[in-house]
Design a protein around this motif. Structure first.
Motif, PDB file in Angstrom:
ATOM      1  N   TYR A  47       0.803  -1.218   0.000  1.00 30.80           N
ATOM      2  CA  TYR A  47       0.000   0.000   0.000  1.00 30.80           C
ATOM      3  C   TYR A  47       0.842   1.278   0.000  1.00 30.80           C
ATOM      4  O   TYR A  47       0.465   2.249  -0.677  1.00 30.80           O
ATOM      5  CB  TYR A  47      -0.974  -0.023   1.178  1.00 30.80           C
ATOM      6  N   PRO A  48       1.976   1.348   0.729  1.00 32.08           N
ATOM      7  CA  PRO A  48       2.825   2.546   0.592  1.00 32.08           C
ATOM      8  C   PRO A  48       3.324   2.770  -0.836  1.00 32.08           C
ATOM      9  O   PRO A  48       3.337   3.909  -1.322  1.00 32.08           O
ATOM     10  CB  PRO A  48       3.992   2.262   1.554  1.00 32.08           C
ATOM     11  N   ILE A  49       3.733   1.686  -1.522  1.00 32.21           N
ATOM     12  CA  ILE A  49       4.189   1.818  -2.911  1.00 32.21           C
ATOM     13  C   ILE A  49       3.037   2.242  -3.805  1.00 32.21           C
ATOM     14  O   ILE A  49       3.198   3.081  -4.703  1.00 32.21           O
ATOM     15  CB  ILE A  49       4.808   0.494  -3.398  1.00 32.21           C
ATOM     16  N   PHE A  50       1.861   1.664  -3.578  1.00 27.02           N
ATOM     17  CA  PHE A  50       0.674   2.025  -4.363  1.00 27.02           C
ATOM     18  C   PHE A  50       0.357   3.511  -4.202  1.00 27.02           C
ATOM     19  O   PHE A  50       0.113   4.219  -5.193  1.00 27.02           O
ATOM     20  CB  PHE A  50      -0.517   1.177  -3.927  1.00 27.02           C
ATOM     21  N   ILE A  51       0.368   4.012  -2.963  1.00 23.61           N
ATOM     22  CA  ILE A  51       0.034   5.416  -2.706  1.00 23.61           C
ATOM     23  C   ILE A  51       1.083   6.340  -3.320  1.00 23.61           C
ATOM     24  O   ILE A  51       0.753   7.376  -3.911  1.00 23.61           O
ATOM     25  CB  ILE A  51      -0.086   5.658  -1.186  1.00 23.61           C
ATOM     26  N   PHE A  52       2.363   5.944  -3.213  1.00 24.07           N
ATOM     27  CA  PHE A  52       3.430   6.768  -3.790  1.00 24.07           C
ATOM     28  C   PHE A  52       3.272   6.889  -5.305  1.00 24.07           C
ATOM     29  O   PHE A  52       3.350   8.002  -5.858  1.00 24.07           O
ATOM     30  CB  PHE A  52       4.791   6.159  -3.450  1.00 24.07           C
ATOM     31  N   LEU A  53       3.055   5.767  -5.994  1.00 20.94           N
ATOM     32  CA  LEU A  53       2.908   5.800  -7.449  1.00 20.94           C
ATOM     33  C   LEU A  53       1.642   6.540  -7.864  1.00 20.94           C
ATOM     34  O   LEU A  53       1.626   7.247  -8.873  1.00 20.94           O
ATOM     35  CB  LEU A  53       2.898   4.375  -8.008  1.00 20.94           C
ATOM     36  N   LEU A  54       0.568   6.381  -7.082  1.00 16.81           N
ATOM     37  CA  LEU A  54      -0.688   7.064  -7.397  1.00 16.81           C
ATOM     38  C   LEU A  54      -0.521   8.581  -7.291  1.00 16.81           C
ATOM     39  O   LEU A  54      -0.932   9.325  -8.192  1.00 16.81           O
ATOM     40  CB  LEU A  54      -1.799   6.584  -6.465  1.00 16.81           C
ATOM     41  N   LEU A  55       0.095   9.036  -6.200  1.00 12.01           N
ATOM     42  CA  LEU A  55       0.308  10.475  -6.023  1.00 12.01           C
ATOM     43  C   LEU A  55       1.252  11.017  -7.094  1.00 12.01           C
ATOM     44  O   LEU A  55       1.049  12.126  -7.607  1.00 12.01           O
ATOM     45  CB  LEU A  55       0.876  10.749  -4.631  1.00 12.01           C
ATOM     46  N   ALA A  56       2.280  10.230  -7.429  1.00 17.77           N
ATOM     47  CA  ALA A  56       3.213  10.663  -8.473  1.00 17.77           C
ATOM     48  C   ALA A  56       2.499  10.806  -9.810  1.00 17.77           C
ATOM     49  O   ALA A  56       2.722  11.781 -10.550  1.00 17.77           O
ATOM     50  CB  ALA A  56       4.369   9.676  -8.585  1.00 17.77           C
ATOM     51  N   TYR A  57       1.633   9.832 -10.145  1.00 13.17           N
ATOM     52  CA  TYR A  57       0.915   9.896 -11.421  1.00 13.17           C
ATOM     53  C   TYR A  57      -0.049  11.080 -11.448  1.00 13.17           C
ATOM     54  O   TYR A  57      -0.142  11.787 -12.472  1.00 13.17           O
ATOM     55  CB  TYR A  57       0.149   8.602 -11.658  1.00 13.17           C
ATOM     56  N   VAL A  58      -0.765  11.311 -10.352  1.00 13.10           N
ATOM     57  CA  VAL A  58      -1.697  12.451 -10.297  1.00 13.10           C
ATOM     58  C   VAL A  58      -0.933  13.761 -10.477  1.00 13.10           C
ATOM     59  O   VAL A  58      -1.378  14.658 -11.212  1.00 13.10           O
ATOM     60  CB  VAL A  58      -2.469  12.447  -8.963  1.00 13.10           C
ATOM     61  N   PHE A  59       0.225  13.866  -9.832  1.00 10.01           N
ATOM     62  CA  PHE A  59       1.033  15.085  -9.968  1.00 10.01           C
ATOM     63  C   PHE A  59       1.529  15.246 -11.408  1.00 10.01           C
ATOM     64  O   PHE A  59       1.514  16.348 -11.957  1.00 10.01           O
ATOM     65  CB  PHE A  59       2.220  15.049  -9.006  1.00 10.01           C
ATOM     66  N   ILE A  60       2.007  14.148 -12.012  1.00 11.10           N
ATOM     67  CA  ILE A  60       2.474  14.202 -13.401  1.00 11.10           C
ATOM     68  C   ILE A  60       1.367  14.694 -14.315  1.00 11.10           C
ATOM     69  O   ILE A  60       1.577  15.568 -15.169  1.00 11.10           O
ATOM     70  CB  ILE A  60       2.973  12.814 -13.857  1.00 11.10           C
ATOM     71  N   PHE A  61       0.178  14.137 -14.143  1.00 11.85           N
ATOM     72  CA  PHE A  61      -0.947  14.491 -15.012  1.00 11.85           C
ATOM     73  C   PHE A  61      -1.337  15.960 -14.829  1.00 11.85           C
ATOM     74  O   PHE A  61      -1.453  16.707 -15.819  1.00 11.85           O
ATOM     75  CB  PHE A  61      -2.142  13.591 -14.708  1.00 11.85           C
ATOM     76  N   ILE A  62      -1.517  16.386 -13.587  1.00  9.04           N
ATOM     77  CA  ILE A  62      -1.974  17.752 -13.322  1.00  9.04           C
ATOM     78  C   ILE A  62      -0.915  18.773 -13.738  1.00  9.04           C
ATOM     79  O   ILE A  62      -1.216  19.779 -14.390  1.00  9.04           O
ATOM     80  CB  ILE A  62      -2.329  17.918 -11.837  1.00  9.04           C
ATOM     81  N   ALA A  63       0.359  18.515 -13.368  1.00  6.94           N
ATOM     82  CA  ALA A  63       1.427  19.484 -13.646  1.00  6.94           C
ATOM     83  C   ALA A  63       1.661  19.640 -15.146  1.00  6.94           C
ATOM     84  O   ALA A  63       1.742  20.770 -15.655  1.00  6.94           O
ATOM     85  CB  ALA A  63       2.711  19.049 -12.944  1.00  6.94           C
ATOM     86  N   ASN A  64       1.747  18.527 -15.867  1.00 10.02           N
ATOM     87  CA  ASN A  64       2.042  18.606 -17.297  1.00 10.02           C
ATOM     88  C   ASN A  64       0.865  19.139 -18.100  1.00 10.02           C
ATOM     89  O   ASN A  64       1.049  19.958 -19.006  1.00 10.02           O
ATOM     90  CB  ASN A  64       2.465  17.234 -17.814  1.00 10.02           C
ATOM     91  N   VAL A  65      -0.339  18.680 -17.777  1.00  8.00           N
ATOM     92  CA  VAL A  65      -1.519  19.210 -18.467  1.00  8.00           C
ATOM     93  C   VAL A  65      -1.689  20.691 -18.143  1.00  8.00           C
ATOM     94  O   VAL A  65      -2.042  21.498 -19.020  1.00  8.00           O
ATOM     95  CB  VAL A  65      -2.778  18.406 -18.076  1.00  8.00           C
ATOM     96  N   GLY A  66      -1.415  21.069 -16.891  1.00 11.02           N
ATOM     97  CA  GLY A  66      -1.508  22.483 -16.505  1.00 11.02           C
ATOM     98  C   GLY A  66      -0.532  23.344 -17.277  1.00 11.02           C
ATOM     99  O   GLY A  66      -0.880  24.452 -17.722  1.00 11.02           O
ATOM    100  N   ILE A  67       0.714  22.861 -17.450  1.00 11.34           N
ATOM    101  CA  ILE A  67       1.706  23.612 -18.223  1.00 11.34           C
ATOM    102  C   ILE A  67       1.252  23.785 -19.667  1.00 11.34           C
ATOM    103  O   ILE A  67       1.360  24.878 -20.252  1.00 11.34           O
ATOM    104  CB  ILE A  67       3.073  22.897 -18.171  1.00 11.34           C
TER     105      ILE A  67
END
Length: 337
Positions: A47-67
């Motif tokens: 679950y820690p690995i799952f949460i880390f990858l999930l948060l990383a993916y959400v950040f990647i999506f929001i940050a890059n789409v936002g740019i």
């Protein structure tokens, strides 16, 4: 009669074994259902690995789409440097969107249930190699843009016009598409006699390892593909930055040199980060005893650059910082009565 009985008792197990082997071979021969080995993680770490990858993916999506949306909506950012950077953000979003969600789903299920259709696996492998190849070609076009801006500032607007930006963009994606298309095409032609993907996701090497046929052509083209891509990428970066360095050292404009240093250091940081993470992954392929580290580095090769690219580029760019500050300032301003 006794001889016949002894004959049957002796050869019947051999006949049965061969029959079962042939039956199993027919079940796995060119099977459309593949099994992914995935990450070998404990229940405690799942679950820690799952949460880390999930948060990383959400950040990647929001940050890059936002740019991308920010550059698209603000006309002051309609400059070749930022338009070319949009290709890198789009590449990060596509590459991670077809990889990370599947890895997240596999983390939550037992290894025996990590199944994937062959055509889905081919698509994921194509996207994975397009992601890494396109990152090199896009950064090469960005290096060319910086070279023209610093070494030929008076001709910059003439050379880097809209048509040139479109040509560079099409070339970056087109070259990657052709190279990766041939790479996967050579693999698809092979018959498969195995079904286990020894990786957390599908890539070209995992696919052609499913075959019992000769993969000599695949290895030769794969090696040539890697050498040509890295040689072109590293060569173009070294050449352009050597000329940029000479132009800065011989130039007398301190403001131009300061701006060149900021933009070039940002671009070079993105390139070195991608190059080092790729070299680590290639090196770990040579050491089978570190298979789990290789799997983790393969995932981080996609996640880390995708997370840091918008942060590094956004923080170093005065124009993007100015646009973001204006947006947040307008949101904070409230009408007074």
């Amino acid at each position: 009669m006794t001889a016949c009985m002894l004959y049957l008792l002796f050869f019947f197990p051999l006949f049965w074994f061969n029959f079962r082997q042939a039956q199993m071979g027919n079940d796995t021969y060119n099977s459309l259902t593949l099994q992914l080995e995935g990450l070998r993680i404990t229940e405690t770490n799942k679950y820690p690995i799952f949460i880390f990858l999930l948060l990383a993916y959400v950040f990647i999506f929001i940050a890059n789409v936002g740019i991308v949306l920010l550059i698209w909506s603000d006309r002051s950012l309609h400059q070749p440097m930022y338009l070319l950077f949009c290709n890198l953000s789009i590449n990060d979003v596509i590459g991670n969107s077809l990889l990370v969600p599947r890895v997240l789903a596999d983390i939550l299920v037992p290894p025996s249930e990590r199944l994937m259709h062959y055509y889905e696996c081919v698509m994921q492998a194509f996207t994975t190699h397009m992601f890494s190849t396109n990152a090199h070609t896009v950064l090469m076009t960005m290096a060319f843009d910086r070279y023209v801006a610093i070494c030929n500032p008076l001709r910059y607007s003439t050379i880097m016009n809209d048509k040139m930006v479109i040509k560079l963009t099409v070339s970056a994606w087109g070259v990657a598409f052709v190279l990766v298309g041939i790479l996967l095409g050579l693999t698809i032609r092979l018959n498969r006699c195995r079904t286990m993907i020894m990786n957390p996701y599908c890539d070209n090497a995992s696919l052609f390892k499913l075959s019992c046929e000769s993969v000599f052509i695949n290895n030769v083209y794969g090696l040539t593909f890697t050498v040509v891509l890295l040689s072109s990428s590293i060569g173009s970066i070294v050449l352009t930055y050597s000329k940029i360095t000479v132009a800065c050292l011989t130039g007398k404009s301190k403001s131009l040199n300061s701006k060149a240093f900021k933009t070039c250091s940002t671009h070079l940081c993105l390139y070195l980060m991608m190059l080092v993470s790729g070299m680590i992954l290639i090196t770990l392929h040579r050491f089978p005893q570190y298979a789990e580290y290789r799997k983790i580095s393969a995932i981080l090769f996609n996640v880390v650059p995708g997370s840091l690219n918008p942060v590094i580029y956004g923080l170093q760019s005065q124009e993007i910082n100015k646009c973001l500050s204006n947006i947040f300032h307008l949101r904070k301003v409230k009408p007074t009565i």
